[in-house]
Motif scaffolding. Structure first.
Motif, PDB file in Angstrom:
ATOM      1  N   GLN A 121       0.811  -1.221   0.000  1.00  5.60           N
ATOM      2  CA  GLN A 121       0.000   0.000   0.000  1.00  5.60           C
ATOM      3  C   GLN A 121       0.844   1.271   0.000  1.00  5.60           C
ATOM      4  O   GLN A 121       0.309   2.362  -0.179  1.00  5.60           O
ATOM      5  CB  GLN A 121      -0.950   0.001   1.199  1.00  5.60           C
ATOM      6  N   GLU A 122       2.141   1.141   0.151  1.00  4.82           N
ATOM      7  CA  GLU A 122       3.014   2.316   0.207  1.00  4.82           C
ATOM      8  C   GLU A 122       2.865   3.197  -1.033  1.00  4.82           C
ATOM      9  O   GLU A 122       2.873   4.429  -0.941  1.00  4.82           O
ATOM     10  CB  GLU A 122       4.462   1.870   0.365  1.00  4.82           C
ATOM     11  N   SER A 123       2.677   2.593  -2.187  1.00  4.99           N
ATOM     12  CA  SER A 123       2.568   3.359  -3.434  1.00  4.99           C
ATOM     13  C   SER A 123       1.284   4.190  -3.505  1.00  4.99           C
ATOM     14  O   SER A 123       1.163   5.075  -4.353  1.00  4.99           O
ATOM     15  CB  SER A 123       2.643   2.426  -4.640  1.00  4.99           C
ATOM     16  N   LEU A 124       0.324   3.941  -2.630  1.00  2.08           N
ATOM     17  CA  LEU A 124      -0.934   4.697  -2.620  1.00  2.08           C
ATOM     18  C   LEU A 124      -0.791   6.058  -1.947  1.00  2.08           C
ATOM     19  O   LEU A 124      -1.693   6.894  -2.023  1.00  2.08           O
ATOM     20  CB  LEU A 124      -2.023   3.890  -1.905  1.00  2.08           C
ATOM     21  N   PHE A 125       0.342   6.272  -1.277  1.00  9.03           N
ATOM     22  CA  PHE A 125       0.569   7.503  -0.523  1.00  9.03           C
ATOM     23  C   PHE A 125       1.718   8.310  -1.126  1.00  9.03           C
ATOM     24  O   PHE A 125       2.653   7.742  -1.689  1.00  9.03           O
ATOM     25  CB  PHE A 125       0.919   7.177   0.933  1.00  9.03           C
ATOM     26  N   ASP A 126       1.651   9.625  -0.966  1.00  8.44           N
ATOM     27  CA  ASP A 126       2.770  10.481  -1.350  1.00  8.44           C
ATOM     28  C   ASP A 126       3.932  10.265  -0.386  1.00  8.44           C
ATOM     29  O   ASP A 126       3.751   9.709   0.700  1.00  8.44           O
ATOM     30  CB  ASP A 126       2.344  11.951  -1.332  1.00  8.44           C
ATOM     31  N   ASP A 127       5.100  10.734  -0.765  1.00  5.57           N
ATOM     32  CA  ASP A 127       6.292  10.544   0.067  1.00  5.57           C
ATOM     33  C   ASP A 127       6.232  11.308   1.383  1.00  5.57           C
ATOM     34  O   ASP A 127       6.852  10.900   2.363  1.00  5.57           O
ATOM     35  CB  ASP A 127       7.546  10.965  -0.694  1.00  5.57           C
ATOM     36  N   ALA A 128       5.515  12.416   1.405  1.00  6.21           N
ATOM     37  CA  ALA A 128       5.388  13.221   2.625  1.00  6.21           C
ATOM     38  C   ALA A 128       3.907  13.424   2.932  1.00  6.21           C
ATOM     39  O   ALA A 128       3.160  13.966   2.114  1.00  6.21           O
ATOM     40  CB  ALA A 128       6.071  14.571   2.458  1.00  6.21           C
ATOM     41  N   LEU A 129       3.481  12.955   4.108  1.00  5.21           N
ATOM     42  CA  LEU A 129       2.089  13.088   4.547  1.00  5.21           C
ATOM     43  C   LEU A 129       2.009  13.988   5.763  1.00  5.21           C
ATOM     44  O   LEU A 129       2.965  14.109   6.528  1.00  5.21           O
ATOM     45  CB  LEU A 129       1.510  11.724   4.914  1.00  5.21           C
ATOM     46  N   LYS A 130       0.845  14.577   5.949  1.00  4.46           N
ATOM     47  CA  LYS A 130       0.571  15.367   7.138  1.00  4.46           C
ATOM     48  C   LYS A 130      -0.627  14.741   7.839  1.00  4.46           C
ATOM     49  O   LYS A 130      -1.673  14.531   7.215  1.00  4.46           O
ATOM     50  CB  LYS A 130       0.274  16.814   6.756  1.00  4.46           C
ATOM     51  N   LEU A 131      -0.459  14.430   9.133  1.00  5.02           N
ATOM     52  CA  LEU A 131      -1.531  13.871   9.947  1.00  5.02           C
ATOM     53  C   LEU A 131      -1.927  14.932  10.963  1.00  5.02           C
ATOM     54  O   LEU A 131      -1.084  15.417  11.718  1.00  5.02           O
ATOM     55  CB  LEU A 131      -1.042  12.600  10.647  1.00  5.02           C
ATOM     56  N   GLU A 132      -3.211  15.301  10.962  1.00  4.81           N
ATOM     57  CA  GLU A 132      -3.700  16.354  11.862  1.00  4.81           C
ATOM     58  C   GLU A 132      -4.915  15.869  12.643  1.00  4.81           C
ATOM     59  O   GLU A 132      -5.883  15.382  12.044  1.00  4.81           O
ATOM     60  CB  GLU A 132      -4.118  17.587  11.069  1.00  4.81           C
ATOM     61  N   ALA A 133      -4.872  16.020  13.959  1.00  3.02           N
ATOM     62  CA  ALA A 133      -6.022  15.693  14.800  1.00  3.02           C
ATOM     63  C   ALA A 133      -7.065  16.791  14.668  1.00  3.02           C
ATOM     64  O   ALA A 133      -6.742  17.980  14.659  1.00  3.02           O
ATOM     65  CB  ALA A 133      -5.587  15.550  16.249  1.00  3.02           C
ATOM     66  N   ASP A 134      -8.323  16.393  14.554  1.00  8.51           N
ATOM     67  CA  ASP A 134      -9.433  17.336  14.502  1.00  8.51           C
ATOM     68  C   ASP A 134      -9.670  17.863  15.916  1.00  8.51           C
ATOM     69  O   ASP A 134      -9.771  17.091  16.860  1.00  8.51           O
ATOM     70  CB  ASP A 134     -10.674  16.626  13.973  1.00  8.51           C
ATOM     71  N   ARG A 135      -9.797  19.145  16.069  1.00  7.14           N
ATOM     72  CA  ARG A 135      -9.964  19.751  17.396  1.00  7.14           C
ATOM     73  C   ARG A 135     -11.403  19.659  17.912  1.00  7.14           C
ATOM     74  O   ARG A 135     -11.647  19.860  19.090  1.00  7.14           O
ATOM     75  CB  ARG A 135      -9.493  21.188  17.385  1.00  7.14           C
ATOM     76  N   SER A 136     -12.356  19.326  17.046  1.00  5.80           N
ATOM     77  CA  SER A 136     -13.749  19.272  17.495  1.00  5.80           C
ATOM     78  C   SER A 136     -14.400  17.897  17.327  1.00  5.80           C
ATOM     79  O   SER A 136     -15.592  17.753  17.579  1.00  5.80           O
ATOM     80  CB  SER A 136     -14.571  20.316  16.734  1.00  5.80           C
ATOM     81  N   TYR A 137     -13.616  16.901  16.903  1.00  5.74           N
ATOM     82  CA  TYR A 137     -14.179  15.575  16.658  1.00  5.74           C
ATOM     83  C   TYR A 137     -13.062  14.547  16.834  1.00  5.74           C
ATOM     84  O   TYR A 137     -11.923  14.843  16.502  1.00  5.74           O
ATOM     85  CB  TYR A 137     -14.738  15.525  15.226  1.00  5.74           C
ATOM     86  N   PRO A 138     -13.350  13.348  17.326  1.00  4.51           N
ATOM     87  CA  PRO A 138     -12.278  12.365  17.569  1.00  4.51           C
ATOM     88  C   PRO A 138     -11.814  11.660  16.286  1.00  4.51           C
ATOM     89  O   PRO A 138     -12.005  10.462  16.111  1.00  4.51           O
ATOM     90  CB  PRO A 138     -12.918  11.380  18.548  1.00  4.51           C
ATOM     91  N   SER A 139     -11.254  12.432  15.372  1.00  8.29           N
ATOM     92  CA  SER A 139     -10.760  11.871  14.122  1.00  8.29           C
ATOM     93  C   SER A 139      -9.537  12.650  13.661  1.00  8.29           C
ATOM     94  O   SER A 139      -9.146  13.639  14.280  1.00  8.29           O
ATOM     95  CB  SER A 139     -11.850  11.903  13.045  1.00  8.29           C
ATOM     96  N   PHE A 140      -8.953  12.200  12.565  1.00 12.61           N
ATOM     97  CA  PHE A 140      -7.744  12.805  12.030  1.00 12.61           C
ATOM     98  C   PHE A 140      -7.919  13.081  10.547  1.00 12.61           C
ATOM     99  O   PHE A 140      -8.701  12.415   9.868  1.00 12.61           O
ATOM    100  CB  PHE A 140      -6.545  11.856  12.224  1.00 12.61           C
ATOM    101  N   LYS A 141      -7.149  14.034  10.051  1.00 12.54           N
ATOM    102  CA  LYS A 141      -7.106  14.339   8.616  1.00 12.54           C
ATOM    103  C   LYS A 141      -5.740  13.901   8.110  1.00 12.54           C
ATOM    104  O   LYS A 141      -4.719  14.174   8.745  1.00 12.54           O
ATOM    105  CB  LYS A 141      -7.306  15.836   8.380  1.00 12.54           C
ATOM    106  N   VAL A 142      -5.720  13.221   6.978  1.00 11.80           N
ATOM    107  CA  VAL A 142      -4.476  12.823   6.332  1.00 11.80           C
ATOM    108  C   VAL A 142      -4.424  13.519   4.977  1.00 11.80           C
ATOM    109  O   VAL A 142      -5.343  13.400   4.167  1.00 11.80           O
ATOM    110  CB  VAL A 142      -4.394  11.288   6.142  1.00 11.80           C
ATOM    111  N   SER A 143      -3.331  14.257   4.761  1.00 10.12           N
ATOM    112  CA  SER A 143      -3.185  14.999   3.513  1.00 10.12           C
ATOM    113  C   SER A 143      -1.710  15.048   3.111  1.00 10.12           C
ATOM    114  O   SER A 143      -0.831  14.624   3.858  1.00 10.12           O
ATOM    115  CB  SER A 143      -3.736  16.420   3.678  1.00 10.12           C
ATOM    116  N   SER A 144      -1.486  15.578   1.928  1.00 13.84           N
ATOM    117  CA  SER A 144      -0.136  15.855   1.448  1.00 13.84           C
ATOM    118  C   SER A 144      -0.214  17.188   0.705  1.00 13.84           C
ATOM    119  O   SER A 144      -1.285  17.793   0.638  1.00 13.84           O
ATOM    120  CB  SER A 144       0.367  14.742   0.532  1.00 13.84           C
ATOM    121  N   ASP A 145       0.883  17.605   0.119  1.00 19.62           N
ATOM    122  CA  ASP A 145       0.845  18.851  -0.651  1.00 19.62           C
ATOM    123  C   ASP A 145      -0.051  18.736  -1.882  1.00 19.62           C
ATOM    124  O   ASP A 145      -0.564  19.729  -2.355  1.00 19.62           O
ATOM    125  CB  ASP A 145       2.256  19.254  -1.084  1.00 19.62           C
ATOM    126  N   SER A 146      -0.252  17.512  -2.377  1.00 19.13           N
ATOM    127  CA  SER A 146      -1.029  17.349  -3.606  1.00 19.13           C
ATOM    128  C   SER A 146      -2.329  16.566  -3.447  1.00 19.13           C
ATOM    129  O   SER A 146      -3.056  16.401  -4.417  1.00 19.13           O
ATOM    130  CB  SER A 146      -0.165  16.660  -4.671  1.00 19.13           C
TER     131      SER A 146
END
Length: 110
Positions: free
Chosen positions: A67-92
Motif C-alpha cells: 500500500q506504500e505506493s498509494l501515498f505520497d512521500d510526505a504526509l501530514k496527519l492532523e487531529a481534529d480539534r472538534s471531533y475524535p478523528s484525524f485528517k491525512v493529507s499531502s501537498d497534492s
C-alpha cells in the motif's frame, strides 16, 4: 515516507496509546467495504513482516509495502480539534478528513 504531525496531534496519538506500547498502522481497509477502501489507523502490538516502519517523533507508524505506493512521500496527519478523528493529507492530495483510530492490540488473544 515521512509523516508530519503537530503538538496537538502528538498529544492525541499519545492518548490513543493510553500508556501502553503500540504501533500505528496507516492503511486502506477494504473489509466489508465494496469499494477501494477506507483510510484507517489501527494500533497494533507488533508489525507484520510486510510492514515498513516510519518513525514520527515518539511513535512508530507502519505502512504495508503493497500500500506504500498509494501515498505520497510526505504526509501530514492532523487531529481534529472538534471531533475524535484525524485528517491525512499531502501537498497534492487530501486522503481523508475522518480517519479514526482503532485499537487492535491484544485482538489475537480475544
Amino acid at each position: 515516507m515521512i509523516i508530519f504531525i503537530d503538538s496537538y496531534t502528538e498529544e492525541k496519538l499519545a492518548n490513543s496509546l493510553a500508556g501502553r506500547p503500540g504501533y500505528f498502522k496507516l492503511f486502506y481497509d477494504t473489509e466489508n467495504c465494496g469499494c477501494n477502501g477506507v483510510l484507517a489507523i489501527e494500533i497494533l502490538d507488533q508489525p507484520l513482516d510486510t510492514d515498513i516502519r516510519i518513525s514520527v517523533k515518539n511513535f512508530t507508524f507502519l505502512v504495508d509495502k503493497q500500500q506504500e505506493s498509494l501515498f505520497d512521500d510526505a504526509l501530514k496527519l492532523e487531529a481534529d480539534r472538534s471531533y475524535p478523528s484525524f485528517k491525512v493529507s499531502s501537498d497534492s492530495a487530501l486522503y481523508s478528513t475522518n480517519v479514526r483510530i482503532k485499537d487492535a492490540r491484544d485482538m489475537a488473544s480475544k
